[in-house]
Design a protein around this motif. Structure first.
Motif, PDB file in Angstrom:
ATOM      1  N   UNK A  74      82.573  42.432  75.059  1.00 31.02           N
ATOM      2  CA  UNK A  74      81.667  41.792  74.109  1.00 31.02           C
ATOM      3  C   UNK A  74      81.552  42.698  72.891  1.00 31.02           C
ATOM      4  N   UNK A  75      81.815  42.128  71.714  1.00 32.24           N
ATOM      5  CA  UNK A  75      81.660  42.880  70.464  1.00 32.24           C
ATOM      6  C   UNK A  75      80.512  42.233  69.691  1.00 32.24           C
ATOM      7  N   UNK A  76      79.448  42.981  69.538  1.00 35.56           N
ATOM      8  CA  UNK A  76      78.234  42.499  68.893  1.00 35.56           C
ATOM      9  C   UNK A  76      78.195  43.013  67.460  1.00 35.56           C
ATOM     10  N   UNK A  77      78.196  42.096  66.499  1.00 32.23           N
ATOM     11  CA  UNK A  77      78.177  42.449  65.080  1.00 32.23           C
ATOM     12  C   UNK A  77      76.787  42.162  64.506  1.00 32.23           C
ATOM     13  N   UNK A  78      76.372  42.927  63.538  1.00 34.09           N
ATOM     14  CA  UNK A  78      75.071  42.774  62.878  1.00 34.09           C
ATOM     15  C   UNK A  78      73.885  42.887  63.832  1.00 34.09           C
ATOM     16  N   UNK A  79      73.899  43.838  64.748  1.00 32.13           N
ATOM     17  CA  UNK A  79      72.795  43.870  65.713  1.00 32.13           C
ATOM     18  C   UNK A  79      71.567  44.593  65.178  1.00 32.13           C
ATOM     19  N   UNK A  80      70.425  44.182  65.674  1.00 36.99           N
ATOM     20  CA  UNK A  80      69.215  44.978  65.545  1.00 36.99           C
ATOM     21  C   UNK A  80      68.825  45.354  66.975  1.00 36.99           C
ATOM     22  N   UNK A  81      67.828  46.170  67.139  1.00 38.65           N
ATOM     23  CA  UNK A  81      67.459  46.657  68.476  1.00 38.65           C
ATOM     24  C   UNK A  81      67.110  45.523  69.431  1.00 38.65           C
ATOM     25  N   UNK A  82      66.427  44.504  68.925  1.00 38.06           N
ATOM     26  CA  UNK A  82      66.028  43.373  69.755  1.00 38.06           C
ATOM     27  C   UNK A  82      67.246  42.595  70.252  1.00 38.06           C
ATOM     28  N   UNK A  83      68.212  42.355  69.372  1.00 40.27           N
ATOM     29  CA  UNK A  83      69.427  41.623  69.747  1.00 40.27           C
ATOM     30  C   UNK A  83      70.261  42.442  70.739  1.00 40.27           C
ATOM     31  N   UNK A  84      70.346  43.740  70.521  1.00 43.66           N
ATOM     32  CA  UNK A  84      71.072  44.603  71.469  1.00 43.66           C
ATOM     33  C   UNK A  84      70.418  44.519  72.842  1.00 43.66           C
ATOM     34  N   UNK A  85      69.098  44.608  72.887  1.00 40.87           N
ATOM     35  CA  UNK A  85      68.370  44.546  74.161  1.00 40.87           C
ATOM     36  C   UNK A  85      68.591  43.210  74.860  1.00 40.87           C
ATOM     37  N   UNK A  86      68.510  42.097  74.116  1.00 35.76           N
ATOM     38  CA  UNK A  86      68.733  40.774  74.705  1.00 35.76           C
ATOM     39  C   UNK A  86      70.172  40.634  75.211  1.00 35.76           C
ATOM     40  N   UNK A  87      71.119  41.125  74.439  1.00 30.46           N
ATOM     41  CA  UNK A  87      72.525  41.052  74.834  1.00 30.46           C
ATOM     42  C   UNK A  87      72.766  41.865  76.107  1.00 30.46           C
ATOM     43  N   UNK A  88      72.241  43.069  76.161  1.00 29.12           N
ATOM     44  CA  UNK A  88      72.392  43.906  77.358  1.00 29.12           C
ATOM     45  C   UNK A  88      71.762  43.243  78.577  1.00 29.12           C
ATOM     46  N   UNK A  89      70.630  42.598  78.396  1.00 34.01           N
ATOM     47  CA  UNK A  89      69.955  41.909  79.503  1.00 34.01           C
ATOM     48  C   UNK A  89      70.837  40.777  80.053  1.00 34.01           C
ATOM     49  N   UNK A  90      71.428  39.986  79.164  1.00 39.95           N
ATOM     50  CA  UNK A  90      72.321  38.901  79.581  1.00 39.95           C
ATOM     51  C   UNK A  90      73.555  39.467  80.281  1.00 39.95           C
ATOM     52  N   UNK A  91      74.118  40.527  79.729  1.00 37.97           N
ATOM     53  CA  UNK A  91      75.301  41.152  80.332  1.00 37.97           C
ATOM     54  C   UNK A  91      74.981  41.672  81.731  1.00 37.97           C
ATOM     55  N   UNK A  92      73.842  42.318  81.888  1.00 35.42           N
ATOM     56  CA  UNK A  92      73.465  42.869  83.193  1.00 35.42           C
ATOM     57  C   UNK A  92      73.252  41.784  84.241  1.00 35.42           C
ATOM     58  N   UNK A  93      72.853  40.595  83.821  1.00 35.58           N
ATOM     59  CA  UNK A  93      72.654  39.484  84.755  1.00 35.58           C
ATOM     60  C   UNK A  93      73.933  38.680  84.989  1.00 35.58           C
ATOM     61  N   UNK A  94      74.990  39.002  84.256  1.00 33.44           N
ATOM     62  CA  UNK A  94      76.228  38.228  84.373  1.00 33.44           C
ATOM     63  C   UNK A  94      76.926  38.500  85.700  1.00 33.44           C
ATOM     64  N   UNK A  95      77.882  37.659  86.021  1.00 33.27           N
ATOM     65  CA  UNK A  95      78.606  37.733  87.285  1.00 33.27           C
ATOM     66  C   UNK A  95      79.793  38.688  87.234  1.00 33.27           C
ATOM     67  N   UNK A  96      80.045  39.310  86.087  1.00 39.72           N
ATOM     68  CA  UNK A  96      81.256  40.095  85.907  1.00 39.72           C
ATOM     69  C   UNK A  96      81.085  41.546  86.329  1.00 39.72           C
ATOM     70  N   UNK A  97      82.110  42.053  87.008  1.00 41.22           N
ATOM     71  CA  UNK A  97      82.133  43.467  87.384  1.00 41.22           C
ATOM     72  C   UNK A  97      82.628  44.322  86.233  1.00 41.22           C
ATOM     73  N   UNK A  98      83.599  43.798  85.514  1.00 42.10           N
ATOM     74  CA  UNK A  98      84.235  44.539  84.428  1.00 42.10           C
ATOM     75  C   UNK A  98      83.824  43.944  83.085  1.00 42.10           C
ATOM     76  N   UNK A  99      82.712  44.434  82.559  1.00 42.03           N
ATOM     77  CA  UNK A  99      82.220  43.943  81.274  1.00 42.03           C
ATOM     78  C   UNK A  99      81.725  45.128  80.448  1.00 42.03           C
ATOM     79  N   UNK A 100      82.097  45.137  79.169  1.00 41.18           N
ATOM     80  CA  UNK A 100      81.711  46.228  78.269  1.00 41.18           C
ATOM     81  C   UNK A 100      81.098  45.634  77.005  1.00 41.18           C
TER      82      UNK A 100
END
Length: 94
Positions: free
Chosen positions: A35-61
Motif C-alpha cells: 500500500x502506497x499512501x500519498x498526501x497523508x496526515x496523521x489521522x489518515x495514516x492511523x486509519x490506514x494502519x487500522x484497516x491494514x491490521x484488520x486485513x486478512x493478509x499476512x504479507x502487507x506493507x
C-alpha cells in the motif's frame, strides 16, 4: 513469492480503502500487498494502519509518499518490489 499487488491511495480514498483490500483475491497464489499512501496526515495514516491490521493478509506493507502523485507512488512501489509480477489497484477500486 511471485506477485505483488500495489494499492495506491490518498486521503480522499480512505472511505473506500477497506472495500478495496477486501476485494483482493488470488486463490492458491502466494502474494504480497504493498500500500502506497500519498498526501497523508496523521489521522489518515492511523486509519490506514487500522484497516491494514484488520486485513486478512499476512504479507502487507505500507509506504508513505509525501504529496508526489500517483505516478511517483507507483514508481516508489516498483522500486520496493522484488517479485516477478506486479499489478496495480487504486484505493477506490474493488
Amino acid at each position: 513469492m511471485n506477485l505483488t499487488v500495489v494499492v495506491t491511495t490518498f486521503d480522499k480514498h480512505i472511505k473506500y480503502f477497506n472495500r478495496c483490500l477486501s476485494s483482493i483475491k488470488f486463490p492458491n497464489i502466494e502474494f504480497e500487498v504493498l500500500v502506497v499512501l500519498d498526501r497523508p496526515n496523521k489521522d489518515v495514516i492511523r486509519k490506514t494502519e487500522k484497516i491494514i491490521n484488520k486485513s486478512k493478509f499476512k504479507n502487507i506493507k505500507l509506504l508513505i509518499n509525501k504529496k508526489k502523485g500517483i505516478s511517483n507512488s507507483r514508481n516508489k512501489a516498483i522500486k520496493s518490489c522484488d517479485t516477478r509480477w506486479i499489478t496495480f489497484l487504486d484505493g477506490d477500486d474493488y
